[in-house]
Design an enzyme around this catalytic site. Structure first.
Site, PDB file in Angstrom:
ATOM      1  N   HIS A  87      43.681  44.273  40.223  1.00  0.00           N
ATOM      2  CA  HIS A  87      43.735  45.642  39.687  1.00  0.00           C
ATOM      3  C   HIS A  87      44.199  45.672  38.236  1.00  0.00           C
ATOM      4  CE1 HIS A  87      48.049  45.884  41.130  1.00  0.00           C
ATOM      5  NE2 HIS A  87      48.167  46.667  40.081  1.00  0.00           N
ATOM      6  N   ASP A 223      44.617  40.347  45.835  1.00  0.00           N
ATOM      7  CA  ASP A 223      44.670  41.078  44.567  1.00  0.00           C
ATOM      8  C   ASP A 223      44.953  40.149  43.374  1.00  0.00           C
ATOM      9  OD1 ASP A 223      44.904  42.982  42.586  1.00  0.00           O
ATOM     10  OD2 ASP A 223      46.216  44.309  43.744  1.00  0.00           O
ATOM     11  N   SER A 657      53.244  44.342  38.525  1.00  0.00           N
ATOM     12  CA  SER A 657      51.980  43.859  39.066  1.00  0.00           C
ATOM     13  C   SER A 657      51.562  42.601  38.338  1.00  0.00           C
ATOM     14  CB  SER A 657      50.894  44.903  38.898  1.00  0.00           C
ATOM     15  OG  SER A 657      50.912  45.770  39.984  1.00  0.00           O
TER      16      SER A 657
END
Ligand code: ARG
Ligand code: GLU
Length: 722
Positions: A87, A223, A657
């Protein structure tokens, strides 16, 4: 009785809260040795704080990069290979994708260096060092100054310090405030500008579970995406050039195949963006009982409309996929936050603390004078802020939730320049060019009937919830001329605007001359944009600025007071987009009565979730075959299964992240990408019972690269430890 029991439970929790919870805290890397090393070792860490952050020799900090402007990434080879989340790489992957090469859907793998794809504008930033500069920044600042004088003195000192540093250095410097303006650090960085895409799994892996699983445990998302940093042949950061060579870092992370189990020590090194752990209860009430619910309501309406249209057409679903993800991500987080604050009695705990604080603050005349009235002032300011904050929230989430309205706002500057500097053709040309670029991306993913429905709905909600004095003048028009019919007003607005008509707008921009601003001023959407702008500039921003200067100042004093009161407590500063270390043990949690969540997920769960009819739960054929054959190679756990994700008690936030998750030896065992829904309130009040970070198991990453994608050649440059 019930109330008494509750208070008792709360006070037990708060007292234990005075000691550091393992898990809570995002710590400054340069202070680890002093503040955390002992505890980290007691929890199982085998390396030293000096291995994590050192200025004398290479250390782990040399392998951490801020990725773009909002994520973290880490180096995993001596040739600049950079690992982050899917992402985080999403928009780069999307930019290289077309109908013929749908890298989002199918994934992408460069099979040699020549196939790696450049991404103009994408950067990776390394922190060289950080130094405390509080005294220099606060030079000449005193308590008698007004907040404005203080700010300008600090700005002046900061500018000077940066200038002095940068004139003799190849690096860049910024100065950031810590502990609400009580401390300052200079952060020295180096920014790399040639960052190429090396690989990404298909979305069915990288975004498996989509927004349905987002913020949730148990999770099965792969991810990750891979990039490589290039530098000029002499080793310096440089813009893309085919002569550039792979970056050779001072340090990169070895990757462990040992995996992670309940109770294992883990730590995360990365860039959390913003937390607010030391606010008074009034602020938490304001956020979770008033601000969030209003935003959630407006976003729910938009999302319902998105969903309705997406179900009628795959084309619209794709058009709105990224917008939907953005709106839904924040929406879901706020819902989790409100719920978590309530469930963990965070407001009551803060109130309890404030009672103790008040006692302490009034225990002698000196303190009374400094801190005695602090909480009371907070209470008043937050009451004053309320209507203005609400007005601002409705501007952002209400008025600007309408895409055409947001688009219209981007034309204000053009009209301004045209009026004020009609002769400045260079500036006008620049402005028109950037609007033409914006126009293209705008129409590419725009569906007018959907936006019209959003507008009618949001106007209605806006109107019903905000008092007249705090909203733009067009609501009066809606009532007077349209009899309060938001749909009619919406239809009228779209009819009287050419901003939603690509052809008309195209011609308008192509032939634009300064005098044409008059045409804009006749446009209904543009008029509304002008009104939002006028109204906010007159009635909202000045007041909000003034009041937030007030809370900033109170918060600086309250922070100092809390540290003074709990002088033997170890404090960590709120996140401010600087490099931090957080540590905690791997382990599940109980999100609700009678529910227990475990530490890790396995591939079995992917097949359990599989549903070919739901986009988010489609599973690639090849992945299924590998699973059927149990063909996991050396990446299987010693229990024989293929682990996918795990949770641990690390105190992370947005911006973390892509952060590396490391084991006791400092080897890479995972990549952080999310938090559990029940724990998203950790930005306001960390609670070790439910707050967990969610990471991808590094072995699943290797499995996807090697077994599924056939890009195993990339493993040759990594250091993989059995
Ligand atoms: N919740 C994560 C974060 O805040 C992941 C968001 C991206 N994933 C998604 N399904 N929208 O950024
Ligand atoms: N997904 C978040 C990010 O993009 C990290 C999750 C969190 O907020 O903890 O930074």
């Amino acid at each position: 009785m019930k109330k008494f029991l509750l208070l008792l439970a709360i006070s037990i929790l708060t007292t234990s809260g005075h000691f550091a919870f393992a898990g809570e805290g995002m710590w400054i890397p340069s202070l680890l040795k002093q503040l955390n090393e002992k505890e980290m070792k007691a929890m199982g860490m085998k390396i030293s704080a000096d291995d994590i952050y050192s200025l004398n020799h290479s250390s782990m900090k040399d392998a951490i990069m801020l990725f773009g402007r909002g994520c973290t990434s880490e180096l995993i080879s001596g040739e600049g290979l950079l690992l982050t989340n899917h992402h985080c790489g999403f928009s780069s992957i999307q930019k290289h994708s077309s109908v013929e090469h749908d890298y989002l859907k199918d994934g992408f793998w460069a099979m040699n260096r020549g196939e790696e794809l450049p991404n103009p504008g994408l950067t990776a930033t390394l922190m060289i060092r950080m130094d405390k500069v509080t005294d220099q920044v606060l030079q000449g600042v005193n308590d008698q100054m007004s907040e404005k004088e203080r700010k300008s003195a600090i700005e002046k000192n900061t500018e000077q310090l940066i200038k002095n540093f940068e004139k003799d250095s190849p690096y860049q410097a910024t100065i950031k405030s810590f502990f609400k303006g009580n401390e300052y650090y200079m952060i020295v960085t180096e920014t790399f500008k040639d960052v190429r895409l090396v690989g990404a799994p298909p979305s069915a892996i990288g975004k498996f579970g989509g927004d349905t699983d987002n913020w949730m445990w148990p999770r099965h998302t792969g991810d990750f995406s891979l990039f490589r940093i290039y530098v000029s042949p002499d080793g310096k950061p440089a813009a893309y050039s085919k002569d550039n060579v792979p970056y050779q870092p001072n340090y990169f992370f070895p990757i462990s195949l040992k995996g992670v189990n309940e109770g294992d020590f883990t730590f995360v090194f990365g860039y959390p963006a913003r937390t607010n752990e030391y606010l008074p209860s009034y602020a938490i009430e304001e956020i979770t009982k008033l601000e969030n619910p209003a935003k959630i309501k407006l976003r729910t309406q938009r999302l319902d409309i998105f969903k309705k249209y997406a179900e009628t057409s795959p084309k619209i679903r794709i058009m709105y996929a990224s917008k939907q993800a953005g709106v839904a991500n924040g929406w879901k987080k706020m819902i989790g936050q409100d719920w978590g604050i309530k469930r963990t009695h965070a407001i009551e705990k803060k109130q309890q603390f404030e009672q103790d604080f008040q006692q302490w603050a009034t225990a002698n005349p000196h303190r009374t004078q400094q801190y005695g009235d602090l909480l009371n002032q907070f209470k008043q300011v937050y009451q004053q802020i309320r209507p203005y904050q609400q007005a601002a929230d409705y501007v952002y989430e209400g008025a600007l939730g309408v895409e055409a309205q947001r688009f219209a706002l981007s034309f204000l500057r053009l009209a301004e320049i045209s009026k004020e500097h009609p002769g400045d053709t260079a500036q006008l040309y620049q402005m028109v060019k950037s609007l033409q670029a914006r126009e293209k991306t705008f129409y590419k993913d725009y569906y007018k009937p959907l936006d019209m429905e959003v507008m009618a709905q949001l106007l209605n909600t806006y109107d019903k919830n905000v008092p007249d004095a705090y909203k733009p003048a067009w609501f009066a028009v809606i009532h007077k001329k349209f009899n309060g019919d938001y749909k009619k007003f919406t239809e009228y607005t779209f009819k009287k605007s050419f901003l939603d008509d690509p052809e008309a707008l195209n011609t308008f921009l192509k032939n634009y001359r300064a005098n044409d601003y008059k045409k804009l001023e006749k446009d209904q959407f543009f008029q509304m944009a002008m009104e939002i702008n006028r109204f906010a500039k007159q009635n909202i921003w000045p007041k909000l600025d003034q009041l937030s200067a007030r809370t900033d100042s109170l918060m600086r004093i309250y922070m100092r007071a809390q540290m003074e009161m709990q002088s033997d407590k170890r404090f960590y500063p709120d996140a401010n987009f600087t490099l931090r270390v957080t540590y905690g043990k791997a382990g599940g949690f109980s999100p609700a009565d009678a529910v227990e969540y475990k530490t890790f997920t396995t591939m079995k769960g992917i097949l359990e979730k599989e549903n070919p009819d739901i986009y988010d739960y489609a599973v690639p054929e090849k992945l299924k075959t590998l699973y059927k054959d149990q063909d996991f190679g050396p990446y299987a756990d010693k229990d024989g299964s293929m682990h996918v994700c795990f949770v641990a008690k690390n105190h992370t936030s947005g911006g973390n992240s892509g952060s590396p998750v490391l084991n006791a030896e400092g080897q890479l065992i995972g990549v952080n990408f999310d938090r559990d829904w029940e724990g998203t309130m950790s930005d306001l009040n960390y609670d070790p019972s439910v707050c967990r970070n969610i990471s991808l198991d590094i072995r699943y990453f290797l499995f996807v690269v090697d077994k599924l994608s056939g890009a195993g050649y990339l493993l040759d440059e990594m250091k993989i430890v059995k």
